[in-house]
Scaffold this active site. Sequence first.
Site, mmCIF file in Angstrom:
data_model
loop_
_atom_site.group_PDB
_atom_site.id
_atom_site.type_symbol
_atom_site.label_atom_id
_atom_site.label_comp_id
_atom_site.label_asym_id
_atom_site.label_seq_id
_atom_site.Cartn_x
_atom_site.Cartn_y
_atom_site.Cartn_z
ATOM 1 N N ASP A 16 0.857 -1.190 0.000
ATOM 2 C CA ASP A 16 0.000 0.000 0.000
ATOM 3 C C ASP A 16 0.891 1.237 0.000
ATOM 4 O OD1 ASP A 16 -1.754 2.087 0.468
ATOM 5 O OD2 ASP A 16 -2.933 1.002 1.956
ATOM 6 N N HIS A 57 -3.934 0.006 -2.367
ATOM 7 C CA HIS A 57 -4.755 0.765 -1.426
ATOM 8 C C HIS A 57 -6.221 0.613 -1.803
ATOM 9 C CE1 HIS A 57 -5.527 3.880 1.571
ATOM 10 N NE2 HIS A 57 -6.344 4.447 0.692
#
Length: 364
Positions: free
Chosen positions: A292, A323
């Site tokens: 992420d 994400h």
Amino acid sequence: GRCRLLCKPSALAQHLVRSLGRSVVLRGGRWRWPHWPQLQMLQQLLEPPEPEPVVARELLQMPDTGLVALDWLVGPRGTGSISGWGGPNSVLLLIPNAAGKVTGGLVQLGLRALERGFIPVIFNRRGHNSCPLTTPRLQPFGDPGDLREAVTYLRCRHPAASLLAVSEGSGSGLLLSYLGESGSSSCLAAAACISPIFRGRDWFETGMTWFYEWPLLLHLKRGLSRYRRSLAEVVDMDRLLGSRSLRELEETLFCQTKSHPTSWETYWERNEPLRDADEVAVPVLCLCSADDSIRGPPARSLPLELFRSSPYFFLLLTPRGGHCGFPRRGSGRCWGHEAVLEYFRAMAEFLRAEERRKGLPRPR
């Protein structure tokens, strides 16, 4: 698959390991471009929801006459029924990111929950997603006051329902703040955070890549410009609309006000998501990806000690997913959504077993 569940050993943790371990969705998380998590993020941020949802909006007035909006998803797909909390007595509160952007992924989660018999509703902050701004005040990053009023209203409207909550991205700062401040009085049976931001101040100060920050910044400015005249009473609108980063906009909007200015440090003392994490008394699943790029490197951005010490926090960590991405190859669905719904089902199953074992009536 390659997912790991990090948590403090307990009977609930063992049950989640068994339930999630049997789930086929955790074994099918693959993508044709696994080394480009930014593309996954852009897909979730920019792709419109399909199919277009049917929404019934309800405006809820706060004690200071401000308004928040509750968008009830009522279609287009039919609702089914499964065992556990996925039935007509389950309200699922969906919390968008801090910019108020209702992404296609969040809508897909709501529609998927609707198919399983949940009652999904999206919480929109003041001035977000076309919610009217009736007072010159917006909601700070981790101020759960308005969310608390909305949860109280949902509890009154559905007194016999199990109330669940899911947040996406930076919107997890609001949910985690609410759970910490409310403690055992949160009225929630369980909660989940998809790609949460745990350390708000660090996140704003570190910044993000421009192709993620600028779309959110423009989205916020476009919404704020609608209320230029009313907000001019409390903030410098020229400086606000000229902000070149999310930090500058946040600081101008909430710290450099005309009536009650405060420092950046004081602001985060009141708004850090985990400031009252020790008071959380509701099981919380945090679905995170090691790649992420928005949250940052796991060693710096994940509070690993919290998951090892608290019996209420569970970290489901996957090597790939970006994400709020977690896409499945050959399918338009996010396997993370299936994991969250499986988590809620497993939680309901565990609590029912505990009630039978102890011979206690289920609390209303």
